[in-house]
Design a protein around this motif. Structure first.
Motif, PDB file in Angstrom:
ATOM      1  N   LYS A  24       0.855  -1.177   0.000  1.00 59.40           N
ATOM      2  CA  LYS A  24       0.000   0.000   0.000  1.00 59.40           C
ATOM      3  C   LYS A  24       0.896   1.234   0.000  1.00 59.40           C
ATOM      4  O   LYS A  24       1.823   1.331   0.800  1.00 59.40           O
ATOM      5  CB  LYS A  24      -0.907  -0.003   1.232  1.00 59.40           C
ATOM      6  N   GLU A  25       0.631   2.166  -0.903  1.00 63.36           N
ATOM      7  CA  GLU A  25       1.492   3.326  -1.059  1.00 63.36           C
ATOM      8  C   GLU A  25       0.936   4.511  -0.273  1.00 63.36           C
ATOM      9  O   GLU A  25      -0.202   4.922  -0.470  1.00 63.36           O
ATOM     10  CB  GLU A  25       1.637   3.676  -2.539  1.00 63.36           C
ATOM     11  N   SER A  26       1.755   5.047   0.628  1.00 62.19           N
ATOM     12  CA  SER A  26       1.329   6.168   1.464  1.00 62.19           C
ATOM     13  C   SER A  26       1.548   7.494   0.742  1.00 62.19           C
ATOM     14  O   SER A  26       2.465   7.635  -0.074  1.00 62.19           O
ATOM     15  CB  SER A  26       2.093   6.161   2.790  1.00 62.19           C
ATOM     16  N   GLU A  27       0.704   8.459   1.087  1.00 59.17           N
ATOM     17  CA  GLU A  27       0.756   9.764   0.422  1.00 59.17           C
ATOM     18  C   GLU A  27       2.079  10.481   0.675  1.00 59.17           C
ATOM     19  O   GLU A  27       2.638  11.109  -0.224  1.00 59.17           O
ATOM     20  CB  GLU A  27      -0.413  10.617   0.907  1.00 59.17           C
ATOM     21  N   ARG A  28       2.614  10.378   1.897  1.00 62.16           N
ATOM     22  CA  ARG A  28       3.821  11.135   2.217  1.00 62.16           C
ATOM     23  C   ARG A  28       5.071  10.576   1.569  1.00 62.16           C
ATOM     24  O   ARG A  28       6.074  11.278   1.439  1.00 62.16           O
ATOM     25  CB  ARG A  28       4.005  11.207   3.733  1.00 62.16           C
ATOM     26  N   LEU A  29       5.031   9.305   1.174  1.00 58.32           N
ATOM     27  CA  LEU A  29       6.194   8.736   0.493  1.00 58.32           C
ATOM     28  C   LEU A  29       6.144   8.927  -1.018  1.00 58.32           C
ATOM     29  O   LEU A  29       7.137   8.727  -1.704  1.00 58.32           O
ATOM     30  CB  LEU A  29       6.339   7.252   0.824  1.00 58.32           C
ATOM     31  N   GLN A  30       4.986   9.322  -1.539  1.00 62.96           N
ATOM     32  CA  GLN A  30       4.856   9.489  -2.985  1.00 62.96           C
ATOM     33  C   GLN A  30       5.864  10.461  -3.592  1.00 62.96           C
ATOM     34  O   GLN A  30       6.399  10.205  -4.670  1.00 62.96           O
ATOM     35  CB  GLN A  30       3.428   9.912  -3.336  1.00 62.96           C
ATOM     36  N   PRO A  31       6.145  11.610  -2.936  1.00 62.77           N
ATOM     37  CA  PRO A  31       7.130  12.530  -3.530  1.00 62.77           C
ATOM     38  C   PRO A  31       8.535  11.926  -3.656  1.00 62.77           C
ATOM     39  O   PRO A  31       9.357  12.457  -4.400  1.00 62.77           O
ATOM     40  CB  PRO A  31       7.139  13.715  -2.551  1.00 62.77           C
ATOM     41  N   PHE A  32       8.790  10.839  -2.945  1.00 59.22           N
ATOM     42  CA  PHE A  32      10.122  10.235  -2.960  1.00 59.22           C
ATOM     43  C   PHE A  32      10.177   8.990  -3.852  1.00 59.22           C
ATOM     44  O   PHE A  32      11.222   8.353  -3.953  1.00 59.22           O
ATOM     45  CB  PHE A  32      10.537   9.866  -1.528  1.00 59.22           C
ATOM     46  N   ARG A  33       9.074   8.692  -4.506  1.00 58.60           N
ATOM     47  CA  ARG A  33       9.003   7.527  -5.386  1.00 58.60           C
ATOM     48  C   ARG A  33       9.772   7.822  -6.667  1.00 58.60           C
ATOM     49  O   ARG A  33       9.673   8.914  -7.240  1.00 58.60           O
ATOM     50  CB  ARG A  33       7.543   7.214  -5.697  1.00 58.60           C
ATOM     51  N   VAL A  34      10.552   6.851  -7.139  1.00 55.01           N
ATOM     52  CA  VAL A  34      11.314   6.980  -8.376  1.00 55.01           C
ATOM     53  C   VAL A  34      11.031   5.757  -9.235  1.00 55.01           C
ATOM     54  O   VAL A  34      10.548   4.734  -8.733  1.00 55.01           O
ATOM     55  CB  VAL A  34      12.830   7.121  -8.102  1.00 55.01           C
ATOM     56  N   PRO A  35      11.338   5.830 -10.532  1.00 57.84           N
ATOM     57  CA  PRO A  35      11.108   4.668 -11.400  1.00 57.84           C
ATOM     58  C   PRO A  35      11.878   3.440 -10.920  1.00 57.84           C
ATOM     59  O   PRO A  35      12.922   3.552 -10.282  1.00 57.84           O
ATOM     60  CB  PRO A  35      11.609   5.151 -12.764  1.00 57.84           C
ATOM     61  N   ASP A  36      11.347   2.289 -11.252  1.00 55.21           N
ATOM     62  CA  ASP A  36      11.956   1.032 -10.828  1.00 55.21           C
ATOM     63  C   ASP A  36      13.392   0.928 -11.345  1.00 55.21           C
ATOM     64  O   ASP A  36      13.681   1.226 -12.502  1.00 55.21           O
ATOM     65  CB  ASP A  36      11.127  -0.142 -11.351  1.00 55.21           C
ATOM     66  N   CYS A  37      14.291   0.542 -10.452  1.00 50.89           N
ATOM     67  CA  CYS A  37      15.697   0.424 -10.803  1.00 50.89           C
ATOM     68  C   CYS A  37      16.351  -0.572  -9.851  1.00 50.89           C
ATOM     69  O   CYS A  37      15.696  -1.103  -8.948  1.00 50.89           O
ATOM     70  CB  CYS A  37      16.406   1.776 -10.731  1.00 50.89           C
ATOM     71  N   ALA A  38      17.623  -0.833 -10.038  1.00 50.07           N
ATOM     72  CA  ALA A  38      18.321  -1.794  -9.185  1.00 50.07           C
ATOM     73  C   ALA A  38      18.381  -1.307  -7.749  1.00 50.07           C
ATOM     74  O   ALA A  38      18.282  -2.085  -6.797  1.00 50.07           O
ATOM     75  CB  ALA A  38      19.736  -2.050  -9.718  1.00 50.07           C
ATOM     76  N   GLY A  39      18.519   0.008  -7.568  1.00 51.44           N
ATOM     77  CA  GLY A  39      18.569   0.580  -6.227  1.00 51.44           C
ATOM     78  C   GLY A  39      19.922   0.400  -5.567  1.00 51.44           C
ATOM     79  O   GLY A  39      20.693  -0.505  -5.900  1.00 51.44           O
ATOM     80  N   SER A  82       2.224  -1.581   4.187  1.00 54.68           N
ATOM     81  CA  SER A  82       2.395  -0.349   3.414  1.00 54.68           C
ATOM     82  C   SER A  82       3.871  -0.009   3.305  1.00 54.68           C
ATOM     83  O   SER A  82       4.689  -0.472   4.106  1.00 54.68           O
ATOM     84  CB  SER A  82       1.646   0.817   4.073  1.00 54.68           C
ATOM     85  N   ASP A  83       4.204   0.821   2.326  1.00 54.63           N
ATOM     86  CA  ASP A  83       5.592   1.256   2.191  1.00 54.63           C
ATOM     87  C   ASP A  83       6.023   2.045   3.426  1.00 54.63           C
ATOM     88  O   ASP A  83       7.171   1.956   3.874  1.00 54.63           O
ATOM     89  CB  ASP A  83       5.804   2.066   0.902  1.00 54.63           C
ATOM     90  N   TRP A  84       5.094   2.816   4.018  1.00 53.10           N
ATOM     91  CA  TRP A  84       5.397   3.568   5.243  1.00 53.10           C
ATOM     92  C   TRP A  84       5.809   2.627   6.365  1.00 53.10           C
ATOM     93  O   TRP A  84       6.799   2.866   7.067  1.00 53.10           O
ATOM     94  CB  TRP A  84       4.175   4.380   5.650  1.00 53.10           C
ATOM     95  N   GLN A  85       5.061   1.543   6.548  1.00 49.45           N
ATOM     96  CA  GLN A  85       5.395   0.579   7.591  1.00 49.45           C
ATOM     97  C   GLN A  85       6.768  -0.044   7.355  1.00 49.45           C
ATOM     98  O   GLN A  85       7.540  -0.240   8.295  1.00 49.45           O
ATOM     99  CB  GLN A  85       4.324  -0.513   7.664  1.00 49.45           C
ATOM    100  N   VAL A  86       7.072  -0.346   6.113  1.00 51.23           N
ATOM    101  CA  VAL A  86       8.379  -0.928   5.803  1.00 51.23           C
ATOM    102  C   VAL A  86       9.500   0.023   6.214  1.00 51.23           C
ATOM    103  O   VAL A  86      10.469  -0.385   6.864  1.00 51.23           O
ATOM    104  CB  VAL A  86       8.492  -1.264   4.301  1.00 51.23           C
ATOM    105  N   PHE A  87       9.372   1.290   5.887  1.00 49.38           N
ATOM    106  CA  PHE A  87      10.423   2.245   6.237  1.00 49.38           C
ATOM    107  C   PHE A  87      10.568   2.413   7.745  1.00 49.38           C
ATOM    108  O   PHE A  87      11.673   2.613   8.247  1.00 49.38           O
ATOM    109  CB  PHE A  87      10.165   3.596   5.562  1.00 49.38           C
ATOM    110  N   THR A  88       9.459   2.308   8.487  1.00 45.53           N
ATOM    111  CA  THR A  88       9.573   2.409   9.950  1.00 45.53           C
ATOM    112  C   THR A  88      10.250   1.179  10.542  1.00 45.53           C
ATOM    113  O   THR A  88      10.779   1.240  11.654  1.00 45.53           O
ATOM    114  CB  THR A  88       8.188   2.582  10.602  1.00 45.53           C
TER     115      THR A  88
END
Length: 252
Positions: A24-39, A82-88
């Motif tokens: 699940k994608e959180s609103e606050r992380l959306q500005p930091f989303r980038v295209p899929d890459c190796a990372g 959610s992506d937010w939970q993963v980052f926490t």
């Protein structure tokens, strides 16, 4: 098993979240989303029963020798994630330090193309000073509580962060650092240049890192030493009104 991935960039570091189910994608992380890459740092998320996790918090995290991160999550406690939970769940400050990026407790504004960071403990007036600069000088608030500090060939830069404390402001913008301002409250306004050791200890106390992790302490120390060499650090004792803006602006 199909693995889905989401990529997010914080300062210089790209995190690639790899998960067998959609996050699940959180609103606050959306500005930091980038295209899929190796990372730079792949985060490999897997689900398991609570007995296999063996952690009361419902997840366990481990850094692998190849630089990736293994995140095992209790499938019963987190049936959806959610992506937010993963980052926490990540030891984020330590991971950012790999790229000599500091997570600093500071409000960040943009003014005339430069970042000004107001740093200090909670309730010292960081958000207040940022708001005063916004209302009195038209500065843009990037984050009211956190900033990422990192280095490029042309010097020290600051960038936004996905958490923002109570301010709710967390934009993804970067700029060269014009000044870092150590805040204290006072009856009168006064700007001084702090002694280097004093500035080091003040900034260290506002950096996120694990003090029991020797490697993280070394990386924080190295980054702060470079920051104090490359960047203007000031001490501002101030009132919580427009006069504080005028005093600092005249000095700058």
């Amino acid at each position: 098993m199909i693995i889905r991935s989401n990529c997010y960039q914080l300062a210089l570091t790209v995190f690639r979240l790899e998960c067998p189910m959609p996050l699940k994608e959180s609103e606050r992380l959306q500005p930091f989303r980038v295209p899929d890459c190796a990372g730079d740092i792949p985060v490999k998320i897997r689900f398991a029963p609570a007995a296999e996790i063996g952690a009361p918090i419902g997840y366990t995290c481990m850094e692998n020798q190849d630089g990736s991160v293994a995140l095992w999550v209790d499938a019963g406690k987190y049936p959806a994630l959610s992506d937010w939970q993963v980052f926490t769940m990540l030891p984020l400050a330590g991971l950012l330090l790999r790229n000599h990026t500091l997570a600093l407790h500071a409000s960040m504004i943009l003014f005339q193309g430069k970042a000004i960071l107001f740093s200090g403990p909670s309730r010292i007036g960081k958000s207040t000073q940022a708001a005063l600069w916004e209302s009195c000088r038209g500065a843009e608030i990037i984050n009211g509580d956190r900033a990422l500090v990192y280095f490029r060939e042309d010097g020290a830069w600051a960038g936004g962060y996905y958490k923002s404390g109570t301010s709710g402001i967390c934009k993804n913008k970067t700029a060269p650092i014009g000044a870092i301002v150590l805040l204290d409250q006072g009856l009168e306004n006064m700007v001084t240049i702090p002694r280097r050791l004093h500035a080091f200890h003040r900034l260290l106390s506002q950096c996120a890192y694990d003090p029991e992790n020797r490697r993280e302490l070394e990386l924080v120390t190295q980054s702060l030493a470079r920051l104090l060499t490359d960047t203007k650090v000031l001490h501002l004792t101030c009132r919580k009104d427009q006069s504080a803006v005028t005093e600092l602006e005249n000095y700058l």
